[in-house]
Design a protein around this motif. Structure first.
Motif, PDB file in Angstrom:
ATOM      1  N   MET A   1      -0.775  -7.168  -4.394  1.00 51.60           N
ATOM      2  CA  MET A   1       0.257  -6.604  -3.630  1.00 51.60           C
ATOM      3  C   MET A   1      -0.153  -5.958  -2.386  1.00 51.60           C
ATOM      4  O   MET A   1      -1.145  -4.992  -2.616  1.00 51.60           O
ATOM      5  N   ASN A   2       0.312  -5.986  -1.205  1.00 47.64           N
ATOM      6  CA  ASN A   2      -0.041  -5.282  -0.082  1.00 47.64           C
ATOM      7  C   ASN A   2       1.031  -4.764   0.632  1.00 47.64           C
ATOM      8  O   ASN A   2       1.213  -5.329   1.575  1.00 47.64           O
ATOM      9  N   PRO A   3       1.556  -3.886  -0.144  1.00 47.65           N
ATOM     10  CA  PRO A   3       3.150  -3.255   0.543  1.00 47.65           C
ATOM     11  C   PRO A   3       2.965  -2.660   1.838  1.00 47.65           C
ATOM     12  O   PRO A   3       1.993  -1.925   1.874  1.00 47.65           O
ATOM     13  N   ILE A   4       3.916  -2.942   2.753  1.00 46.24           N
ATOM     14  CA  ILE A   4       3.863  -2.440   3.967  1.00 46.24           C
ATOM     15  C   ILE A   4       4.021  -0.885   4.002  1.00 46.24           C
ATOM     16  O   ILE A   4       3.107  -0.335   4.759  1.00 46.24           O
ATOM     17  N   GLU A   5       4.787  -0.356   3.278  1.00 46.14           N
ATOM     18  CA  GLU A   5       5.002   1.144   3.217  1.00 46.14           C
ATOM     19  C   GLU A   5       3.670   1.754   2.741  1.00 46.14           C
ATOM     20  O   GLU A   5       3.333   2.889   3.203  1.00 46.14           O
ATOM     21  N   GLU A   6       2.880   1.232   1.792  1.00 47.05           N
ATOM     22  CA  GLU A   6       1.765   1.862   1.346  1.00 47.05           C
ATOM     23  C   GLU A   6       0.445   2.047   2.523  1.00 47.05           C
ATOM     24  O   GLU A   6       0.058   3.130   2.708  1.00 47.05           O
ATOM     25  N   TRP A   7       0.686   1.022   3.457  1.00 43.75           N
ATOM     26  CA  TRP A   7      -0.202   1.012   4.604  1.00 43.75           C
ATOM     27  C   TRP A   7       0.232   2.072   5.824  1.00 43.75           C
ATOM     28  O   TRP A   7      -0.529   2.795   6.169  1.00 43.75           O
ATOM     29  N   LEU A   8       1.559   2.238   5.864  1.00 42.31           N
ATOM     30  CA  LEU A   8       2.070   3.068   6.700  1.00 42.31           C
ATOM     31  C   LEU A   8       2.048   4.619   6.373  1.00 42.31           C
ATOM     32  O   LEU A   8       1.609   5.328   7.153  1.00 42.31           O
ATOM     33  N   THR A   9       1.967   4.768   4.884  1.00 42.51           N
ATOM     34  CA  THR A   9       1.803   6.341   4.400  1.00 42.51           C
ATOM     35  C   THR A   9       0.391   6.636   3.959  1.00 42.51           C
ATOM     36  O   THR A   9       0.426   7.741   3.344  1.00 42.51           O
ATOM     37  N   PRO A  11      -3.223   8.283   3.741  1.00 43.15           N
ATOM     38  CA  PRO A  11      -3.500   9.132   4.456  1.00 43.15           C
ATOM     39  C   PRO A  11      -4.173   8.968   5.860  1.00 43.15           C
ATOM     40  O   PRO A  11      -4.955   8.007   5.893  1.00 43.15           O
ATOM     41  N   GLU A  12      -3.976   9.718   6.831  1.00 47.03           N
ATOM     42  CA  GLU A  12      -4.335   9.402   8.163  1.00 47.03           C
ATOM     43  C   GLU A  12      -3.508   8.058   8.809  1.00 47.03           C
ATOM     44  O   GLU A  12      -4.352   7.625   9.884  1.00 47.03           O
ATOM     45  N   GLY A  13      -2.766   7.375   7.920  1.00 49.61           N
ATOM     46  CA  GLY A  13      -2.188   6.457   8.461  1.00 49.61           C
ATOM     47  C   GLY A  13      -1.108   6.529   9.457  1.00 49.61           C
ATOM     48  O   GLY A  13      -1.010   7.632  10.101  1.00 49.61           O
ATOM     49  N   LEU A  14      -0.604   5.419   9.933  1.00 44.60           N
ATOM     50  CA  LEU A  14       0.285   5.517  11.222  1.00 44.60           C
ATOM     51  C   LEU A  14       1.475   6.612  10.858  1.00 44.60           C
ATOM     52  O   LEU A  14       1.698   7.387  11.922  1.00 44.60           O
ATOM     53  N   ALA A  15       2.296   6.602   9.752  1.00 48.16           N
ATOM     54  CA  ALA A  15       3.237   7.665   9.449  1.00 48.16           C
ATOM     55  C   ALA A  15       2.594   8.921   9.819  1.00 48.16           C
ATOM     56  O   ALA A  15       3.329  10.247  10.453  1.00 48.16           O
ATOM     57  N   ASP A  16       1.611   9.241   9.276  1.00 44.46           N
ATOM     58  CA  ASP A  16       1.047  10.684   9.400  1.00 44.46           C
ATOM     59  C   ASP A  16       0.554  11.139  10.893  1.00 44.46           C
ATOM     60  O   ASP A  16       0.710  12.091  11.160  1.00 44.46           O
ATOM     61  N   PRO A  53       7.587   0.910  12.774  1.00 41.73           N
ATOM     62  CA  PRO A  53       7.951   1.027  14.165  1.00 41.73           C
ATOM     63  C   PRO A  53       7.760  -0.355  14.861  1.00 41.73           C
ATOM     64  O   PRO A  53       6.821  -0.894  14.849  1.00 41.73           O
ATOM     65  N   ALA A  54       8.384  -0.327  16.277  1.00 40.93           N
ATOM     66  CA  ALA A  54       8.173  -1.443  17.134  1.00 40.93           C
ATOM     67  C   ALA A  54       7.402  -0.938  18.251  1.00 40.93           C
ATOM     68  O   ALA A  54       7.292   0.376  18.406  1.00 40.93           O
ATOM     69  N   ARG A  77      -2.742   0.237  18.118  1.00 39.92           N
ATOM     70  CA  ARG A  77      -3.750  -0.331  17.382  1.00 39.92           C
ATOM     71  C   ARG A  77      -3.662  -0.365  16.008  1.00 39.92           C
ATOM     72  O   ARG A  77      -3.658  -1.179  15.123  1.00 39.92           O
ATOM     73  N   MET A  78      -3.170   0.941  15.410  1.00 40.09           N
ATOM     74  CA  MET A  78      -2.974   0.910  13.992  1.00 40.09           C
ATOM     75  C   MET A  78      -1.432   0.276  13.563  1.00 40.09           C
ATOM     76  O   MET A  78      -1.561  -0.331  12.442  1.00 40.09           O
ATOM     77  N   LEU A  79      -0.569   0.164  14.657  1.00 42.58           N
ATOM     78  CA  LEU A  79       0.588  -0.665  14.144  1.00 42.58           C
ATOM     79  C   LEU A  79       0.158  -2.187  14.218  1.00 42.58           C
ATOM     80  O   LEU A  79       0.690  -2.864  13.182  1.00 42.58           O
ATOM     81  N   GLY A  80      -0.758  -2.580  14.886  1.00 40.71           N
ATOM     82  CA  GLY A  80      -1.136  -3.880  14.844  1.00 40.71           C
ATOM     83  C   GLY A  80      -1.939  -4.198  13.489  1.00 40.71           C
ATOM     84  O   GLY A  80      -1.626  -5.227  12.988  1.00 40.71           O
ATOM     85  N   GLU A  81      -2.441  -3.123  12.929  1.00 37.73           N
ATOM     86  CA  GLU A  81      -3.191  -3.508  11.358  1.00 37.73           C
ATOM     87  C   GLU A  81      -2.214  -3.682  10.458  1.00 37.73           C
ATOM     88  O   GLU A  81      -1.938  -4.115   9.587  1.00 37.73           O
ATOM     89  N   VAL A  82      -1.246  -2.745  10.536  1.00 36.00           N
ATOM     90  CA  VAL A  82      -0.060  -2.859   9.762  1.00 36.00           C
ATOM     91  C   VAL A  82       0.796  -4.164   9.802  1.00 36.00           C
ATOM     92  O   VAL A  82       1.342  -4.803   8.729  1.00 36.00           O
ATOM     93  N   GLN A  83       0.961  -4.623  11.072  1.00 37.86           N
ATOM     94  CA  GLN A  83       1.743  -5.933  11.263  1.00 37.86           C
ATOM     95  C   GLN A  83       0.943  -7.073  10.411  1.00 37.86           C
ATOM     96  O   GLN A  83       1.470  -7.982  10.085  1.00 37.86           O
ATOM     97  N   ALA A  84      -0.492  -6.928  10.717  1.00 33.60           N
ATOM     98  CA  ALA A  84      -1.357  -8.026  10.142  1.00 33.60           C
ATOM     99  C   ALA A  84      -1.078  -8.157   8.752  1.00 33.60           C
ATOM    100  O   ALA A  84      -1.278  -8.993   7.978  1.00 33.60           O
TER     101      ALA A  84
END
Length: 281
Positions: A1-9, A11-16, A53-54, A77-84
């Motif tokens: 499982m690769n949940p989107i929220e885990e990537w967003l949150t 440490p030093e991720g996009l949300a941070d 985010p868009a 760039r980080m958003l692009g990783e999450v979208q991937a």
């Protein structure tokens, strides 16, 4: 499982990074929202990984914080990783459900304490094959899957149920009473499913309870979730979200509170029997 929220949150991720940018600019969440004509809740959702985010959101955020183009491009760039990651999850789901069920088998195998709270479905570990087939068949259309491997997915889910007999594990299943009454399958299938639920009442390593209708609740049953030791998983129409650390602890606390209003033992059995009696013939 690769949940989107885990990537967003992470440490030093996009949300941070979004939160740090706002803080460095000396803006409150309300001020940032006003600058972009957003509802204040949107800032909170973006900073806590509750909303992806868009690109336009990234540009607006950076502009309101006075960030330069380099900072904005890094966020994009980080958003692009999450979208991937999001695309990869959808791709994996479209390849079929058997592998997804196998991953849950592994998760249960590796866990000692398995907890479910359900507001809609009978927990997978307690489903009959016919009930599971109805649910997994719906997933094919819901997720536009390229491979229809329902029989293999059902077989994998049924295999997982053998772990219920491992007395080194503890299982807790708490369901809201509507789970007994949602007619998601033909009445005869539901009748068999309700009979199956009765068999787990009183099993030593299984705690089974029902959150009844018509009683005052101290905790609102907002959504279904599963817990595997100290990891919480929430399934939605669009995917799975994994929670760890403080967020998983919050789900564990909510689970304990929900159990305070549950009925168990013979009281739970009576609710199951009544639901079966009310099924259309």
């Amino acid at each position: 499982m690769n949940p989107i929220e885990e990537w967003l949150t992470q440490p030093e991720g996009l949300a941070d990074r979004l939160r740090a940018l706002r803080t460095q600019a000396g803006l409150s969440g309300k001020q940032l929202a006003e600058a972009n004509d957003w509802a204040p809740s949107k800032v909170s959702r973006l900073e806590n990984g509750r909303q992806m985010p868009a690109p336009a959101d990234i540009h607006a955020w950076a502009r309101a914080c006075g960030a330069d183009d380099t900072a904005a491009q890094e966020l994009l760039r980080m958003l692009g990783e999450v979208q991937a990651v999001h695309r990869d999850w959808r791709r994996r789901m479209r390849q079929g459900q058997a592998a997804v069920q196998d991953s849950y088998n592994q998760l249960v195998t590796e866990s000692r304490l398995i907890r479910h709270f359900e507001t809609v479905y009978v927990p997978g570990l307690l489903q009959t094959a016919d009930y599971a087939r109805r649910i997994l068949t719906e997933m094919v259309e819901l997720h536009n899957l390229d491979i229809t491997d329902v029989d293999a997915a059902v077989a994998s889910r049924m295999q997982r149920q053998q772990l219920l007999y491992d007395t080194n594990k503890q299982f807790e299943f708490l369901i809201a009473e509507p789970v007994l009454r949602w007619l998601l399958c033909p009445p005869d299938v539901m009748r068999g499913q309700l009979d199956r639920l009765q068999t787990v009442v009183g099993v030593p390593n299984i705690r089974f309870g029902i959150l009844p209708l018509g009683v005052r609740l101290a905790t609102t049953p907002q959504n279904s979730f599963q817990m595997y030791d100290d990891v919480a998983i929430v399934e939605t129409f669009v995917g799975e979200t994994t929670h760890r650390d403080d967020e998983a602890a919050a789900y564990a606390k909510a689970n304990d509170r929900l159990w305070n209003d549950a009925v168990t033992g013979e009281d739970a059995r009576r609710l199951i029997v009544h639901a079966a009696q009310d099924l259309p013939s």
